[in-house]
Design a protein around this motif. Sequence first.
Motif, PDB file in Angstrom:
ATOM      1  N   LEU A  62      86.907  -7.446  68.943  1.00 59.63           N
ATOM      2  CA  LEU A  62      86.339  -7.687  70.265  1.00 59.63           C
ATOM      3  C   LEU A  62      85.330  -8.829  70.214  1.00 59.63           C
ATOM      4  CD1 LEU A  62      85.731  -4.005  71.454  1.00 59.63           C
ATOM      5  CD2 LEU A  62      87.364  -5.617  72.455  1.00 59.63           C
ATOM      6  N   CYS A  63      84.448  -8.793  69.232  1.00 62.50           N
ATOM      7  CA  CYS A  63      83.413  -9.814  69.120  1.00 62.50           C
ATOM      8  C   CYS A  63      84.010 -11.194  68.841  1.00 62.50           C
ATOM      9  CB  CYS A  63      82.415  -9.409  68.041  1.00 62.50           C
ATOM     10  SG  CYS A  63      80.783 -10.140  68.262  1.00 62.50           S
ATOM     11  N   ASP A  64      85.051 -11.249  68.021  1.00 64.45           N
ATOM     12  CA  ASP A  64      85.736 -12.524  67.768  1.00 64.45           C
ATOM     13  C   ASP A  64      86.213 -13.147  69.081  1.00 64.45           C
ATOM     14  OD1 ASP A  64      85.407 -12.280  65.022  1.00 64.45           O
ATOM     15  OD2 ASP A  64      87.481 -11.644  64.644  1.00 64.45           O
ATOM     16  N   LYS A  65      86.844 -12.338  69.910  1.00 64.89           N
ATOM     17  CA  LYS A  65      87.363 -12.840  71.196  1.00 64.89           C
ATOM     18  C   LYS A  65      86.228 -13.266  72.119  1.00 64.89           C
ATOM     19  CE  LYS A  65      91.907 -11.601  71.317  1.00 64.89           C
ATOM     20  NZ  LYS A  65      92.954 -12.553  71.472  1.00 64.89           N
ATOM     21  N   LEU A  66      85.188 -12.461  72.187  1.00 66.38           N
ATOM     22  CA  LEU A  66      84.067 -12.782  73.072  1.00 66.38           C
ATOM     23  C   LEU A  66      83.367 -14.062  72.635  1.00 66.38           C
ATOM     24  CD1 LEU A  66      82.615  -9.184  73.499  1.00 66.38           C
ATOM     25  CD2 LEU A  66      83.861 -10.514  75.222  1.00 66.38           C
ATOM     26  N   GLU A  67      83.153 -14.217  71.349  1.00 66.10           N
ATOM     27  CA  GLU A  67      82.463 -15.413  70.854  1.00 66.10           C
ATOM     28  C   GLU A  67      83.274 -16.681  71.085  1.00 66.10           C
ATOM     29  OE1 GLU A  67      81.480 -14.668  66.769  1.00 66.10           O
ATOM     30  OE2 GLU A  67      79.817 -13.355  67.279  1.00 66.10           O
ATOM     31  N   ASN A  68      84.569 -16.564  71.200  1.00 70.00           N
ATOM     32  CA  ASN A  68      85.433 -17.729  71.381  1.00 70.00           C
ATOM     33  C   ASN A  68      85.901 -17.935  72.813  1.00 70.00           C
ATOM     34  OD1 ASN A  68      85.665 -18.802  68.648  1.00 70.00           O
ATOM     35  ND2 ASN A  68      86.550 -16.803  68.204  1.00 70.00           N
TER      36      ASN A  68
END
Length: 118
Positions: A62-68
């Motif tokens: 989830l964090c990977d997607k949000l950060e990108n």
Amino acid sequence: MRVWSNRRNVLLKQDDFFKSLYTIVAIENNKIAGYGNIDKNGYLDHLYVHKNYQRRHIATLLCDKLENYNKEIKELTVHSSITAKSFFEKRGYKVINEQTVELDGVNINNYLMKKILL
């Protein structure tokens, strides 16, 4: 902590809250395993994984997607709980300051953290 579980009702009353954020949901076996959201300025507002789905790298995905989500954002911020602090530190977030916030009459310690994107 009960104060966090009570926040659900507050959020449900804010019709435009989720509309103003980029939100993604992780689903496993037709059940919501977790969700996260970020605003247009790089403030990571929510990152939550249900207790039955923890330790499966869902928060990381989830964090990977949000950060990108927005390549124009150069800096990310989050108000991290004590429990999540090490998760964010491993992702390159640095503590700006420790703070105590009041939530429904309960004082909670958390950390303002920041990550600079290259």
